[in-house]
Design a protein around this motif. Structure first.
Motif, PDB file in Angstrom:
ATOM      1  N   UNK A   1       0.829  -1.209   0.000  1.00 59.44           N
ATOM      2  CA  UNK A   1       0.000   0.000   0.000  1.00 59.44           C
ATOM      3  C   UNK A   1       0.866   1.262   0.000  1.00 59.44           C
ATOM      4  N   UNK A   2       2.136   1.118  -0.402  1.00 58.04           N
ATOM      5  CA  UNK A   2       3.009   2.294  -0.457  1.00 58.04           C
ATOM      6  C   UNK A   2       2.420   3.420  -1.307  1.00 58.04           C
ATOM      7  N   UNK A   3       1.763   3.117  -2.451  1.00 51.36           N
ATOM      8  CA  UNK A   3       1.153   4.212  -3.217  1.00 51.36           C
ATOM      9  C   UNK A   3       0.118   5.006  -2.422  1.00 51.36           C
ATOM     10  N   UNK A   4      -0.511   4.374  -1.441  1.00 49.51           N
ATOM     11  CA  UNK A   4      -1.467   5.098  -0.598  1.00 49.51           C
ATOM     12  C   UNK A   4      -0.753   6.064   0.342  1.00 49.51           C
ATOM     13  N   UNK A   5       0.506   5.766   0.656  1.00 52.23           N
ATOM     14  CA  UNK A   5       1.293   6.662   1.499  1.00 52.23           C
ATOM     15  C   UNK A   5       1.877   7.804   0.687  1.00 52.23           C
TER      16      UNK A   5
END
Length: 515
Positions: free
Chosen positions: A393-397
């Protein structure tokens, strides 16, 4: 006069040398230092930037102003041990029948042959440390020998260094461990199972299951100094590994009972020891942030602050509620519950230059995602068979995805009968109630309908602190329309409930998140 070809070759030589010189620096900079601060029992409403008014958390709030605050982040379990299992293993704890807190006779719950969060980062060249609460057991079989090397343990799961309390601050043994050994242990006075531990008593500090003996080792454990000790160890680790990359997993005993802040924090909040303990937690966060600033590491460090589960309405928590504090904000339920208050938690991330300052995300994320996510930040992809329920979920960060990265999550209370499934806007619970404690007001284990009434919460299945006689045996909530879970809509939407029940069964039969 130099020939043009010589000039071109000279330029290429200079560029090549420069590239060779700077390449290692760029590679190192591409791997951020990672600090994961994992608070204990810190509820959704226990932080200023999440709405708390009876206490102050300036350091955590500053982190949020410099980073991103998530409003739909969840622990995989509403209980401390299984929550930590998911965080480090990337696997839902129900798959290994991990439901409740591990006590002093528990063997290590994570198989050392499994790839863990620490393994992933260590494989990328990170120095790794776990400081604070462990609570995942030691040894390869039950009843580990506390007088010998406690392994397998944190060091066999990818950590280079461990310093902390072995179980939980409320239960024996009340000793400190460094790497594999209990500190201060006198061979002439070993730790033994049974009887009453020689430790300072505090309200809501339990002395069972007993471990006694080891007076010298017990003497090193001072409840009100744990925050100071663990902060000092964390700062020392950062200083020692300032050249990076490093991974620090700081698992605080704050704010689990007993509530034992250092005396300088007592009386500083408007909701008693509950808020005072949060003030010490915030101070601990501040110590870490100040060290990163001093060493000029802040811009190269991803910092995450979150909690293992929701707030607990124990005796001290009840006093805080009476003082006007809302442990879990407007969410229904408390620690141990399948209701949102049990597992929706604060989650704040800062990474300058990568995470937009003062931003908020409503993306659904879960602690079980941390192995894949932090590995991605370090340049490592999860392989088949590793961390099966962990999503990146790095893109959400770091970005603003238009579509959800995680659409579903399996969420566990303490009772397996109430295993819950989140599917986008819907939450399904396959039984009546929260699946947590069921004590009465004035008891340490307050929970269920009495707790809902005490906290002034509303749920359509509950009236006057009891379940209604016609309350359904299943629950379905539309969290988009009703985030407070005031209304169980299972009878209005039987098709959705049946679909989610079938989907939950597939998870229980082995379906993983990446299938």
């Amino acid at each position: 006069m130099r020939h043009p070809l010589q000039t071109i070759l000279a330029v290429f030589l200079v560029v090549g040398l420069a590239s060779a010189w700077f390449a290692p620096a760029r590679t190192a900079e591409a791997k951020p230092n990672i600090v994961l601060i994992f608070a204990d029992d810190l509820g959704y409403g226990d932080v200023g930037c999440y709405g708390a008014t009876k206490l102050k958390t300036p350091n955590i709030d500053r982190l949020a102003s410099q980073g991103r605050r998530f409003t739909d982040a969840h622990s995989a379990s509403a209980v401390c041990t299984p929550s930590r299992y998911a965080l480090l293993s990337g696997e839902y704890p129900f798959r290994r029948e991990v439901w409740g807190p591990a006590m002093n006779q528990s063997a290590l719950l994570i198989d050392p042959d499994k790839t863990t969060l620490a393994d992933l980062l260590k494989g990328q060249g990170y120095a790794t440390a776990c400081i604070g609460k462990w609570h995942l057991g030691f040894g390869s079989k039950p009843k580990p020998d506390w007088n010998a090397d406690l392994k397998p343990g944190p060091l066999e799961l990818g950590f280079d260094y461990y310093f902390g309390l072995p179980v939980v601050s409320s239960h024996p043994p009340f000793v400190l461990i460094e790497n594999h050994r209990v500190l201060g242990l006198d061979p002439a006075d070993p730790l033994v199972y049974g009887s009453t531990p020689p430790t300072t008593p505090y309200p809501e500090k339990m002395l069972r299951p007993g471990i006694s003996g080891g007076k010298a080792a017990h003497a090193l454990y001072k409840d009100d100094q744990l925050g100071t000790q663990f902060s000092a160890k964390a700062v020392s680790f950062i200083r020692e590994h300032r050249d990076g990359p490093f991974f620090l997993y700081l698992a605080t005993p704050h704010i689990h009972h007993p509530f034992t802040p250092d005396k300088r924090f007592i009386g500083t909040s408007q909701c008693g020891l509950y808020g005072d303990f949060i003030h010490e937690l915030d101070w601990m966060v501040g110590q870490v942030l100040a060290t990163l600033d001093e060493l000029k590491l802040a811009d190269r460090t991803l910092v995450i602050v979150t909690s293992d589960n929701g707030g607990m309405v124990n005796l001290t928590g009840q006093k805080a509620v009476r003082a006007g504090h809302r442990l879990n904000g407007d969410l229904l339920g408390f620690k141990f519950d399948a209701w949102e208050g049990g597992h929706r938690v604060p989650f704040i991330a800062r990474w300058p230059g990568h995470i937009e300052p003062n931003s908020t995300s409503d993306q659904l994320i879960c602690h079980v995602d941390m192995p894949a996510t932090l590995a991605a930040a370090a340049g490592r992809e999860i392989k088949t068979g590793e961390c099966p329920d962990s999503l990146n979920v790095l893109p959400a960060l770091t970005g603003a995805p238009k579509e959800p990265i995680r659409r579903r999550a399996v969420l566990a209370p303490v009772r397996k009968t109430h295993l819950a499934l989140r599917d986008e806007r819907w939450l399904y619970i396959g039984a009546r109630g929260g699946g947590g404690f069921a004590g009465k007001v004035g008891q340490h284990m307050l929970g269920g309908p009495p707790a809902i009434q005490f906290a002034g919460e509303v749920n359509s299945d509950i009236e006057n602190g009891k379940f209604k006689s016609d309350a359904p045996n299943e629950q379905l909530y539309d969290l988009q329309a009703d985030p407070r879970q005031t209304t169980n809509v299972v009878r209005r939407n039987p098709e959705i409930a049946q679909r989610m029940k079938a989907l939950l069964k597939r998870y229980q039969e082995g379906m993983t998140e990446r299938e």
